[in-house]
Design a protein around this motif. Structure first.
Motif, PDB file in Angstrom:
ATOM      1  N   THR A 198       0.856  -1.180   0.000  1.00  0.00           N
ATOM      2  CA  THR A 198       0.000   0.000   0.000  1.00  0.00           C
ATOM      3  C   THR A 198       0.892   1.229   0.000  1.00  0.00           C
ATOM      4  O   THR A 198       1.785   1.358   0.837  1.00  0.00           O
ATOM      5  CB  THR A 198      -0.919   0.016   1.242  1.00  0.00           C
ATOM      6  OG1 THR A 198      -1.701  -1.169   1.208  1.00  0.00           O
ATOM      7  CG2 THR A 198      -1.848   1.216   1.205  1.00  0.00           C
ATOM      8  N   ARG A 200       0.241   8.354  -2.887  1.00  0.00           N
ATOM      9  CA  ARG A 200       0.487   8.812  -4.251  1.00  0.00           C
ATOM     10  C   ARG A 200       1.915   9.328  -4.432  1.00  0.00           C
ATOM     11  O   ARG A 200       2.448   9.308  -5.527  1.00  0.00           O
ATOM     12  CB  ARG A 200      -0.502   9.924  -4.623  1.00  0.00           C
ATOM     13  CG  ARG A 200      -1.918   9.444  -4.797  1.00  0.00           C
ATOM     14  CD  ARG A 200      -2.787  10.570  -5.306  1.00  0.00           C
ATOM     15  NE  ARG A 200      -2.141  11.246  -6.413  1.00  0.00           N
ATOM     16  CZ  ARG A 200      -2.060  10.764  -7.645  1.00  0.00           C
ATOM     17  NH1 ARG A 200      -2.594   9.603  -7.926  1.00  0.00           N
ATOM     18  NH2 ARG A 200      -1.458  11.436  -8.588  1.00  0.00           N
ATOM     19  N   ASN A 227      -2.842  14.966 -10.022  1.00  0.00           N
ATOM     20  CA  ASN A 227      -4.246  14.630  -9.790  1.00  0.00           C
ATOM     21  C   ASN A 227      -5.147  15.872  -9.825  1.00  0.00           C
ATOM     22  O   ASN A 227      -6.095  15.992  -9.058  1.00  0.00           O
ATOM     23  CB  ASN A 227      -4.402  13.892  -8.450  1.00  0.00           C
ATOM     24  CG  ASN A 227      -5.693  13.089  -8.393  1.00  0.00           C
ATOM     25  OD1 ASN A 227      -6.338  12.869  -9.406  1.00  0.00           O
ATOM     26  ND2 ASN A 227      -6.078  12.675  -7.204  1.00  0.00           N
ATOM     27  N   SER A 239     -10.353   9.937 -12.130  1.00  0.00           N
ATOM     28  CA  SER A 239     -10.099  10.119 -10.699  1.00  0.00           C
ATOM     29  C   SER A 239      -9.080   9.086 -10.249  1.00  0.00           C
ATOM     30  O   SER A 239      -9.039   7.970 -10.758  1.00  0.00           O
ATOM     31  CB  SER A 239     -11.386  10.011  -9.888  1.00  0.00           C
ATOM     32  OG  SER A 239     -11.961   8.746 -10.046  1.00  0.00           O
ATOM     33  N   GLN A 240      -8.261   9.514  -9.295  1.00  0.00           N
ATOM     34  CA  GLN A 240      -7.197   8.632  -8.806  1.00  0.00           C
ATOM     35  C   GLN A 240      -7.345   8.468  -7.305  1.00  0.00           C
ATOM     36  O   GLN A 240      -7.556   9.442  -6.594  1.00  0.00           O
ATOM     37  CB  GLN A 240      -5.829   9.245  -9.122  1.00  0.00           C
ATOM     38  CG  GLN A 240      -5.586   9.428 -10.608  1.00  0.00           C
ATOM     39  CD  GLN A 240      -4.296  10.182 -10.883  1.00  0.00           C
ATOM     40  OE1 GLN A 240      -3.277   9.921 -10.270  1.00  0.00           O
ATOM     41  NE2 GLN A 240      -4.339  11.120 -11.796  1.00  0.00           N
ATOM     42  N   PRO A 241      -7.233   7.242  -6.803  1.00  0.00           N
ATOM     43  CA  PRO A 241      -7.375   7.029  -5.359  1.00  0.00           C
ATOM     44  C   PRO A 241      -6.187   7.599  -4.598  1.00  0.00           C
ATOM     45  O   PRO A 241      -5.066   7.614  -5.118  1.00  0.00           O
ATOM     46  CB  PRO A 241      -7.424   5.505  -5.226  1.00  0.00           C
ATOM     47  CG  PRO A 241      -6.726   5.000  -6.443  1.00  0.00           C
ATOM     48  CD  PRO A 241      -6.950   6.011  -7.525  1.00  0.00           C
ATOM     49  N   PRO A 242      -6.403   8.102  -3.363  1.00  0.00           N
ATOM     50  CA  PRO A 242      -5.285   8.667  -2.593  1.00  0.00           C
ATOM     51  C   PRO A 242      -4.295   7.597  -2.137  1.00  0.00           C
ATOM     52  O   PRO A 242      -3.109   7.829  -2.038  1.00  0.00           O
ATOM     53  CB  PRO A 242      -5.970   9.322  -1.391  1.00  0.00           C
ATOM     54  CG  PRO A 242      -7.319   8.683  -1.301  1.00  0.00           C
ATOM     55  CD  PRO A 242      -7.680   8.205  -2.665  1.00  0.00           C
ATOM     56  N   LEU A 251      -2.817   3.642  -2.823  1.00  0.00           N
ATOM     57  CA  LEU A 251      -2.733   2.669  -3.910  1.00  0.00           C
ATOM     58  C   LEU A 251      -2.312   1.329  -3.335  1.00  0.00           C
ATOM     59  O   LEU A 251      -1.280   1.226  -2.708  1.00  0.00           O
ATOM     60  CB  LEU A 251      -1.667   3.130  -4.906  1.00  0.00           C
ATOM     61  CG  LEU A 251      -1.908   4.535  -5.470  1.00  0.00           C
ATOM     62  CD1 LEU A 251      -0.600   5.208  -5.770  1.00  0.00           C
ATOM     63  CD2 LEU A 251      -2.758   4.452  -6.705  1.00  0.00           C
ATOM     64  N   THR A 255     -12.315   0.687 -13.818  1.00  0.00           N
ATOM     65  CA  THR A 255     -11.853   0.881 -12.445  1.00  0.00           C
ATOM     66  C   THR A 255     -10.639   0.010 -12.217  1.00  0.00           C
ATOM     67  O   THR A 255     -10.677  -1.192 -12.493  1.00  0.00           O
ATOM     68  CB  THR A 255     -12.960   0.470 -11.445  1.00  0.00           C
ATOM     69  OG1 THR A 255     -14.134   1.224 -11.763  1.00  0.00           O
ATOM     70  CG2 THR A 255     -12.564   0.784 -10.022  1.00  0.00           C
ATOM     71  N   ASP A 302      -6.732  -0.167  -9.613  1.00  0.00           N
ATOM     72  CA  ASP A 302      -6.144   0.338  -8.366  1.00  0.00           C
ATOM     73  C   ASP A 302      -5.526   1.720  -8.528  1.00  0.00           C
ATOM     74  O   ASP A 302      -5.401   2.451  -7.567  1.00  0.00           O
ATOM     75  CB  ASP A 302      -5.039  -0.632  -7.879  1.00  0.00           C
ATOM     76  CG  ASP A 302      -5.628  -1.943  -7.396  1.00  0.00           C
ATOM     77  OD1 ASP A 302      -6.831  -1.950  -7.068  1.00  0.00           O
ATOM     78  OD2 ASP A 302      -4.905  -2.954  -7.359  1.00  0.00           O
ATOM     79  N   LYS A 337      -9.439   5.571 -11.998  1.00  0.00           N
ATOM     80  CA  LYS A 337     -10.809   5.265 -12.446  1.00  0.00           C
ATOM     81  C   LYS A 337     -11.100   6.203 -13.595  1.00  0.00           C
ATOM     82  O   LYS A 337     -10.744   7.380 -13.545  1.00  0.00           O
ATOM     83  CB  LYS A 337     -11.815   5.506 -11.327  1.00  0.00           C
ATOM     84  CG  LYS A 337     -11.747   4.486 -10.237  1.00  0.00           C
ATOM     85  CD  LYS A 337     -12.807   4.721  -9.186  1.00  0.00           C
ATOM     86  CE  LYS A 337     -12.733   3.630  -8.141  1.00  0.00           C
ATOM     87  NZ  LYS A 337     -13.280   4.006  -6.870  1.00  0.00           N
TER      88      LYS A 337
END
Length: 212
Positions: A4, A7, A79, A104-107, A109, A194, A196, A199
């Motif tokens: 995990t 970013r 982002n 959109s990008q997840p905070p 990963l 979608t 990891d 999106k």
């Protein structure tokens, strides 16, 4: 092995920006081909993501697309790009279609690097395949269309735009209202992906009456 990361680790934003800009370049060429914005004679069949695509052989057009994406890249990296929009306009410069790539990008990963890129490539392939058959769900465009690329930034990004002027003579300008506005467009969802790292939702806004 699953890790995990934030970013900032591995400068992941840069990896995402590289992948997406390469994808957007292929997607823009394909949209221009499929929607007949330019004569089919200037395009050549290539292979990308293991599927046939059409890429323009016109140096000035290719340069414009590359320059645009060169400016988009730092925004994706941080982002700050919310949407990249390919607008097809009629002779009067009114939009007839807008291909909207919502990103959109997840905070955080969670990634396993070996599988990651091949998985993302499969997802991007599915989007490309959807673009290549999108003319089946869209009305024909009037002759003499042109196109432009718009970027919608998240709120904070607009304040930093001056720093993004990475290419001289290629400044961002606020989009002309008539390039953006479309009265009651028909909304056609094409594909949602979608993964990891990113999106993306692709949909088309189509003008109800296209004949000018």
């Amino acid at each position: 092995m699953m890790t995990t990361l934030t970013r900032q680790d591995l400068n992941f934003g840069q990896v995402v920006a590289d992948i997406l800009c390469e994808f957007l370049e292929v997607a823009i060429h394909l949209i221009l081909y499929v929607r007949e914005v330019y004569p089919s004679g200037i395009f050549q069949k290539r292979k990308k993501y293991n599927v046939p695509v059409q890429m323009s052989c016109h140096p000035e057009l290719n340069q414009y697309i590359q320059d645009t994406l060169h400016c988009v890249k730092p925004l994706i990296e941080k982002n700050e790009a919310e949407k990249v929009v390919v607008v097809i306009m009629d002779k009067e410069h009114h939009p007839v279609e807008r291909f909207v790539f919502e990103i959109s990008q997840p905070p955080l990963l969670s990634i396993s690097s070996e599988t990651l890129l091949s998985h993302v490539e499969q997802l991007l392939r599915a989007v490309i395949l959807k673009i290549s058959v999108c003319d089946a769900v869209l009305e024909n465009n009037p002759p003499g269309c042109t196109f432009t690329v718009l970027v919608h930034t998240r709120e904070a990004a607009t304040r930093n735009m001056e720093k993004v002027q990475v290419i001289k003579d290629f400044p961002w300008i606020v989009a002309d209202e008539q390039e953006v506005h479309m009265t009651e467009p028909r909304l056609i969802p094409l594909k949602t992906m979608t993964s990891d790292i990113v999106k993306m939702q692709l949909y088309v806004e189509e003008r109800a009456q296209k004949a000018s």
